[in-house]
Design an enzyme around this catalytic site. Structure first.
Site, PDB file in Angstrom:
ATOM      1  N   HIS A 158      34.475  79.057  22.024  1.00  0.00           N
ATOM      2  CA  HIS A 158      33.703  78.033  21.333  1.00  0.00           C
ATOM      3  C   HIS A 158      32.247  77.953  21.809  1.00  0.00           C
ATOM      4  O   HIS A 158      31.408  77.368  21.150  1.00  0.00           O
ATOM      5  CB  HIS A 158      34.380  76.659  21.452  1.00  0.00           C
ATOM      6  CG  HIS A 158      34.262  76.030  22.805  1.00  0.00           C
ATOM      7  ND1 HIS A 158      35.212  76.163  23.782  1.00  0.00           N
ATOM      8  CD2 HIS A 158      33.287  75.237  23.342  1.00  0.00           C
ATOM      9  CE1 HIS A 158      34.855  75.483  24.860  1.00  0.00           C
ATOM     10  NE2 HIS A 158      33.678  74.897  24.609  1.00  0.00           N
ATOM     11  N   ASP A 188      41.041  80.426  22.937  1.00  0.00           N
ATOM     12  CA  ASP A 188      39.639  80.047  23.109  1.00  0.00           C
ATOM     13  C   ASP A 188      38.948  80.939  24.136  1.00  0.00           C
ATOM     14  O   ASP A 188      38.204  80.472  24.992  1.00  0.00           O
ATOM     15  CB  ASP A 188      39.520  78.577  23.510  1.00  0.00           C
ATOM     16  CG  ASP A 188      38.077  78.070  23.421  1.00  0.00           C
ATOM     17  OD1 ASP A 188      37.318  78.590  22.586  1.00  0.00           O
ATOM     18  OD2 ASP A 188      37.705  77.184  24.213  1.00  0.00           O
ATOM     19  N   SER A 264      31.853  74.760  29.998  1.00  0.00           N
ATOM     20  CA  SER A 264      32.767  75.559  29.182  1.00  0.00           C
ATOM     21  C   SER A 264      32.475  77.047  29.349  1.00  0.00           C
ATOM     22  O   SER A 264      31.318  77.482  29.316  1.00  0.00           O
ATOM     23  CB  SER A 264      32.627  75.175  27.709  1.00  0.00           C
ATOM     24  OG  SER A 264      33.103  73.874  27.492  1.00  0.00           O
TER      25      SER A 264
END
Length: 312
Positions: A158, A188, A264
């Site tokens: 993402h 992901d 992230s």
């Protein structure tokens, strides 16, 4: 009357005239002479005669006895001083010294977080992804980690999904364009291939599995604060999280190390600085983009497969 003259005494040795060897005699010049065999030699002759009569075994026993006495005497003169008995006070002193030495060694050793941070820093990258939108476009940032000697970067999908341009910045200050090499939407996870590599390439070491309670460290760029480390422990394993659009991530590591936007795609580390997961998101019931105590990471056994790493 006729005078009778007694004849001279005959020599006891007979006609030879030698006489008693122990008695002096006169030679032709009238001087007294003693024969070579004297009384002084008699004790030695007697001792030798006695020695020849002693049995051989008696001599052997005597020699052995003399050698034993010599050995005992030598040992008595050269033996070391006896060791003093160990007392409870000695034991207590040794234990205390061992504890003190251990405490000093632990105090001198760097903290686990420092070791983890210094180990991963050369492999950490900052990712900027430019997406279409408005006149100047929209940019997002995240983290990644170099995992192969060809420069392959492992990150969260993402972070780079839908980007028109991706730039990676290395810790040596250089940067490079990059493209998506592979992706695993169900986990992901994505890998990036940079156009150029840093002057010194240091791939991270991938670790094994973790357990609940294992100390872990998240490293990334939360809210634009580059190269930040946060610490915590593994709170739970095998968690599932809904990330929207009907998509669900499964088998995640739950941890309480603080993560925020910018973390992230960054590595989750054990205390040795080995990558045990890739940070993928955080739980926030308020729908606000900040950390509330629960973060998630994809286990490296799953994430590493996207980079061609062997199964853990």
């Amino acid at each position: 009357m006729a005078r009778v003259i007694a004849p001279p005494e005959a020599d006891a040795a007979g006609p030879s005239g030698d006489g008693d060897p122990g008695r002096p005699r006169e030679d032709g010049a009238g001087m007294r002479v003693r024969r070579a065999g004297t009384r002084a030699a008699r004790p030695f002759v007697a001792a030798w005669t006695w020695a020849r009569r002693v049995p051989g075994r008696v001599w052997v026993v005597g020699i052995v006895a003399v050698l034993l006495l010599a050995a005992v005497g030598t040992y008595a003169l050269t033996r070391p001083n006896p060791v003093a008995p160990v007392t409870q006070q000695d034991i207590d002193a040794k234990v205390k010294k061992g504890i003190d030495d251990q405490a000093k060694a632990e105090a001198a050793a760097p903290p686990d977080g420092t070791v983890a941070y210094q180990t991963i820093q050369p492999s950490l990258v900052l990712i900027n992804a430019k997406r279409a939108g408005g006149s100047s476009g929209e940019s997002g940032s995240g983290a990644g980690v170099i995992v192969k000697d060809d420069g392959t970067i492992l990150t969260a999908l993402h972070v780079v999904s839908g980007a028109e341009a991706i730039t990676v910045s290395y810790t040596d200050g250089t940067s490079s364009p990059a493209t998506i090499a592979s992706q695993q939407p169900e986990n992901d996870i994505a890998t990036l291939s940079p156009s150029t590599l840093p002057q010194t390439l240091v791939p991270a070491v991938l670790g094994g599995g973790v357990q609940v309670g294992t100390p872990v460290f998240a490293v990334g760029h939360p809210l634009g604060l580059t190269d930040s480390l946060s610490a915590g422990v593994v709170s739970a394993l095998d968690r599932s999280v809904n990330i929207g659009n009907g998509q669900k991530l499964e088998h995640l590591i739950q941890m309480d190390a603080a993560v925020n936007p910018g973390n992230s795609g960054g590595p989750l580390l054990n205390k040795a600085g080995q990558v045990v997961g890739i940070v993928t998101g955080l739980a926030n019931p308020s729908q606000q983009g900040f950390f509330v105590g629960i973060g998630f990471a994809v286990p490296i056994a799953t994430a590493g497969g996207g980079a061609g790493a062997p199964a853990q």
